[in-house]
Design a protein around this motif. Structure first.
Motif, PDB file in Angstrom:
ATOM      1  N   LEU A 112       0.817  -1.206   0.000  1.00 14.15           N
ATOM      2  CA  LEU A 112       0.000   0.000   0.000  1.00 14.15           C
ATOM      3  C   LEU A 112       0.851   1.256   0.000  1.00 14.15           C
ATOM      4  O   LEU A 112       0.431   2.295  -0.470  1.00 14.15           O
ATOM      5  N   LEU A 113       2.061   1.154   0.520  1.00 15.30           N
ATOM      6  CA  LEU A 113       2.887   2.353   0.668  1.00 15.30           C
ATOM      7  C   LEU A 113       4.296   2.070   0.214  1.00 15.30           C
ATOM      8  O   LEU A 113       4.860   1.023   0.519  1.00 15.30           O
ATOM      9  N   GLY A 114       4.891   3.003  -0.520  1.00 19.39           N
ATOM     10  CA  GLY A 114       6.256   2.841  -1.001  1.00 19.39           C
ATOM     11  C   GLY A 114       7.268   2.829   0.127  1.00 19.39           C
ATOM     12  O   GLY A 114       6.997   3.203   1.256  1.00 19.39           O
ATOM     13  N   ALA A 115       8.471   2.416  -0.208  1.00 19.05           N
ATOM     14  CA  ALA A 115       9.509   2.213   0.803  1.00 19.05           C
ATOM     15  C   ALA A 115      10.296   3.482   1.069  1.00 19.05           C
ATOM     16  O   ALA A 115      10.413   4.358   0.220  1.00 19.05           O
ATOM     17  N   SER A 116      10.862   3.569   2.268  1.00 16.03           N
ATOM     18  CA  SER A 116      11.839   4.586   2.626  1.00 16.03           C
ATOM     19  C   SER A 116      13.175   3.879   2.759  1.00 16.03           C
ATOM     20  O   SER A 116      13.322   2.980   3.574  1.00 16.03           O
ATOM     21  N   ALA A 117      14.157   4.268   1.947  1.00 16.14           N
ATOM     22  CA  ALA A 117      15.412   3.528   1.906  1.00 16.14           C
ATOM     23  C   ALA A 117      16.512   4.244   2.664  1.00 16.14           C
ATOM     24  O   ALA A 117      16.640   5.462   2.603  1.00 16.14           O
ATOM     25  N   ILE A 118      17.308   3.496   3.408  1.00 14.19           N
ATOM     26  CA  ILE A 118      18.461   4.032   4.107  1.00 14.19           C
ATOM     27  C   ILE A 118      19.594   3.030   4.047  1.00 14.19           C
ATOM     28  O   ILE A 118      19.397   1.885   3.684  1.00 14.19           O
ATOM     29  N   ALA A 119      20.787   3.467   4.368  1.00 14.92           N
ATOM     30  CA  ALA A 119      21.936   2.564   4.406  1.00 14.92           C
ATOM     31  C   ALA A 119      22.501   2.543   5.806  1.00 14.92           C
ATOM     32  O   ALA A 119      22.506   3.547   6.508  1.00 14.92           O
ATOM     33  N   VAL A 120      22.989   1.394   6.231  1.00 15.82           N
ATOM     34  CA  VAL A 120      23.508   1.231   7.585  1.00 15.82           C
ATOM     35  C   VAL A 120      24.900   0.623   7.524  1.00 15.82           C
ATOM     36  O   VAL A 120      25.101  -0.360   6.836  1.00 15.82           O
ATOM     37  N   GLY A 165      23.838 -11.462   7.863  1.00 19.67           N
ATOM     38  CA  GLY A 165      24.888 -11.765   6.900  1.00 19.67           C
ATOM     39  C   GLY A 165      25.323 -10.530   6.134  1.00 19.67           C
ATOM     40  O   GLY A 165      25.129  -9.398   6.567  1.00 19.67           O
ATOM     41  N   GLY A 166      25.904 -10.728   4.963  1.00 22.57           N
ATOM     42  CA  GLY A 166      26.386  -9.630   4.154  1.00 22.57           C
ATOM     43  C   GLY A 166      27.838  -9.322   4.442  1.00 22.57           C
ATOM     44  O   GLY A 166      28.521 -10.015   5.197  1.00 22.57           O
ATOM     45  N   THR A 167      28.314  -8.239   3.849  1.00 22.33           N
ATOM     46  CA  THR A 167      29.725  -7.877   3.922  1.00 22.33           C
ATOM     47  C   THR A 167      30.014  -6.767   4.921  1.00 22.33           C
ATOM     48  O   THR A 167      31.141  -6.302   5.017  1.00 22.33           O
ATOM     49  N   GLY A 168      29.031  -6.317   5.646  1.00 23.93           N
ATOM     50  CA  GLY A 168      29.249  -5.243   6.618  1.00 23.93           C
ATOM     51  C   GLY A 168      28.345  -4.056   6.401  1.00 23.93           C
ATOM     52  O   GLY A 168      27.949  -3.394   7.354  1.00 23.93           O
ATOM     53  N   ASN A 169      28.015  -3.741   5.158  1.00 21.58           N
ATOM     54  CA  ASN A 169      27.076  -2.675   4.837  1.00 21.58           C
ATOM     55  C   ASN A 169      25.777  -3.291   4.320  1.00 21.58           C
ATOM     56  O   ASN A 169      25.800  -4.276   3.584  1.00 21.58           O
ATOM     57  N   ILE A 170      24.661  -2.700   4.721  1.00 27.75           N
ATOM     58  CA  ILE A 170      23.369  -3.161   4.216  1.00 27.75           C
ATOM     59  C   ILE A 170      22.552  -1.963   3.762  1.00 27.75           C
ATOM     60  O   ILE A 170      22.803  -0.827   4.189  1.00 27.75           O
ATOM     61  N   ASN A 171      21.607  -2.199   2.894  1.00 33.12           N
ATOM     62  CA  ASN A 171      20.539  -1.248   2.593  1.00 33.12           C
ATOM     63  C   ASN A 171      19.263  -1.810   3.202  1.00 33.12           C
ATOM     64  O   ASN A 171      19.023  -3.010   3.149  1.00 33.12           O
ATOM     65  N   THR A 172      18.456  -0.949   3.770  1.00 33.52           N
ATOM     66  CA  THR A 172      17.222  -1.441   4.387  1.00 33.52           C
ATOM     67  C   THR A 172      16.102  -0.422   4.207  1.00 33.52           C
ATOM     68  O   THR A 172      16.335   0.783   4.196  1.00 33.52           O
ATOM     69  N   TRP A 173      14.901  -0.936   4.039  1.00 31.58           N
ATOM     70  CA  TRP A 173      13.733  -0.081   3.854  1.00 31.58           C
ATOM     71  C   TRP A 173      12.510  -0.794   4.415  1.00 31.58           C
ATOM     72  O   TRP A 173      12.525  -1.991   4.639  1.00 31.58           O
ATOM     73  N   VAL A 174      11.463  -0.033   4.652  1.00 28.84           N
ATOM     74  CA  VAL A 174      10.257  -0.589   5.257  1.00 28.84           C
ATOM     75  C   VAL A 174       9.057  -0.357   4.340  1.00 28.84           C
ATOM     76  O   VAL A 174       8.994   0.651   3.632  1.00 28.84           O
ATOM     77  N   GLU A 175       8.142  -1.309   4.360  1.00 32.08           N
ATOM     78  CA  GLU A 175       6.894  -1.201   3.623  1.00 32.08           C
ATOM     79  C   GLU A 175       5.742  -1.582   4.544  1.00 32.08           C
ATOM     80  O   GLU A 175       5.922  -2.377   5.480  1.00 32.08           O
ATOM     81  N   THR A 176       4.582  -1.007   4.309  1.00 29.46           N
ATOM     82  CA  THR A 176       3.368  -1.525   4.914  1.00 29.46           C
ATOM     83  C   THR A 176       2.502  -2.095   3.798  1.00 29.46           C
ATOM     84  O   THR A 176       2.421  -1.531   2.706  1.00 29.46           O
ATOM     85  N   LYS A 177       1.864  -3.231   4.083  1.00 33.35           N
ATOM     86  CA  LYS A 177       1.026  -3.899   3.082  1.00 33.35           C
ATOM     87  C   LYS A 177      -0.320  -4.217   3.697  1.00 33.35           C
ATOM     88  O   LYS A 177      -0.383  -4.706   4.836  1.00 33.35           O
ATOM     89  N   SER A 178      -1.372  -3.962   2.975  1.00 30.52           N
ATOM     90  CA  SER A 178      -2.727  -4.160   3.506  1.00 30.52           C
ATOM     91  C   SER A 178      -3.383  -5.368   2.860  1.00 30.52           C
ATOM     92  O   SER A 178      -3.225  -5.628   1.660  1.00 30.52           O
ATOM     93  N   LYS A 179      -4.144  -6.091   3.670  1.00 30.93           N
ATOM     94  CA  LYS A 179      -4.825  -7.302   3.195  1.00 30.93           C
ATOM     95  C   LYS A 179      -5.958  -6.927   2.254  1.00 30.93           C
ATOM     96  O   LYS A 179      -6.656  -5.953   2.486  1.00 30.93           O
TER      97      LYS A 179
END
Length: 230
Positions: free
Chosen positions: A7-15, A216-230
């Protein structure tokens, strides 16, 4: 097994072991003010440096008077996506879904689909935590795999002065001194300081702290959140 649709697009960040944040308090009309509206997403290294904490906040601008009855929507799935190889495609997923006063957190587990539809993976590692009632001390739970979780109403942590922002977009002589005003003000209280638009308001917050070894991974990740409606 419940199926959900985005229902809603993602907000992307890097950690990369440090604190990062994405915020979006005023959203598209289809979701603004609704139970699926994402306000903030945070990811940072935990107090235990072997962990990463993810914080997804929804339902912004809840007043103190409305906070006692505010609740997570059982028809809304919150999905945290984690890209471990830098291709901007999720490799790991964490899902959170409320049921009968509890928040069920599944994962992290390896993603098997990148479509806009999701099915709750109730076969994955699970952490179940009671949703903390408004005004109560935080209730947390830890799974046998070391995943920690919290869910409940919390003070909106984001600081922004919307009035000043509007003035900057449309500059003019705001205080009558004959000079055009411009620029952001420092945080503080009283004349000459910024005013926090979100002061005194709350959000519905989900916090999941995960051992880095599960991601896992190599030390850096990208992560984002979504909400989804039934």
């Amino acid at each position: 097994m419940k199926k959900f649709k985005i229902l809603l697009g993602a907000s992307a960040i890097a950690v990369a072991g440090f604190f990062m944040v994405a915020a979006d308090h005023i959203d598209a009309p289809a979701v603004a003010g609704g139970t699926s509206d994402i306000t903030d997403f945070y990811a940072f290294q935990g107090q235990n440096e072997d962990n990463i904490a993810f914080v997804a906040n929804v339902q912004g601008l809840i007043s103190p008077g409305a906070s006692g009855t505010a609740a997570f929507d059982e028809n809304v799935l919150v999905e945290i996506n984690i890209d471990t190889d830098g291709d901007a495609i999720e490799d790991m997923v964490i899902q959170a879904i409320p049921r009968n006063g509890k928040m069920y957190v599944f994962g992290p587990f390896a993603s098997n689909s990148t479509s806009l539809n999701s099915t709750v993976n109730d076969a994955a590692t699970s952490t179940v935590v009671d949703i903390t009632p408004y005004g109560d001390a935080a209730i947390t739970a830890t799974s046998a795999d070391g995943v920690m979780a919290f869910a409940g109403t919390r003070d909106d942590p984001f600081f922004f002065d919307f009035a000043r922002f509007t003035q900057i977009l449309t500059p003019g002589d705001d205080d009558g001194d004959g000079m055009e005003e411009a620029g952001f003000l420092p945080a503080g209280s009283g004349e000459g300081f910024a005013s926090d638009t979100f002061a005194g308001t709350n959000v519905m917050s989900i916090v999941v702290e995960v051992p880095k070894s599960m991601i896992g991974g190599t030390g850096n990740i990208n992560t984002w959140v979504e909400t989804k409606s039934k």
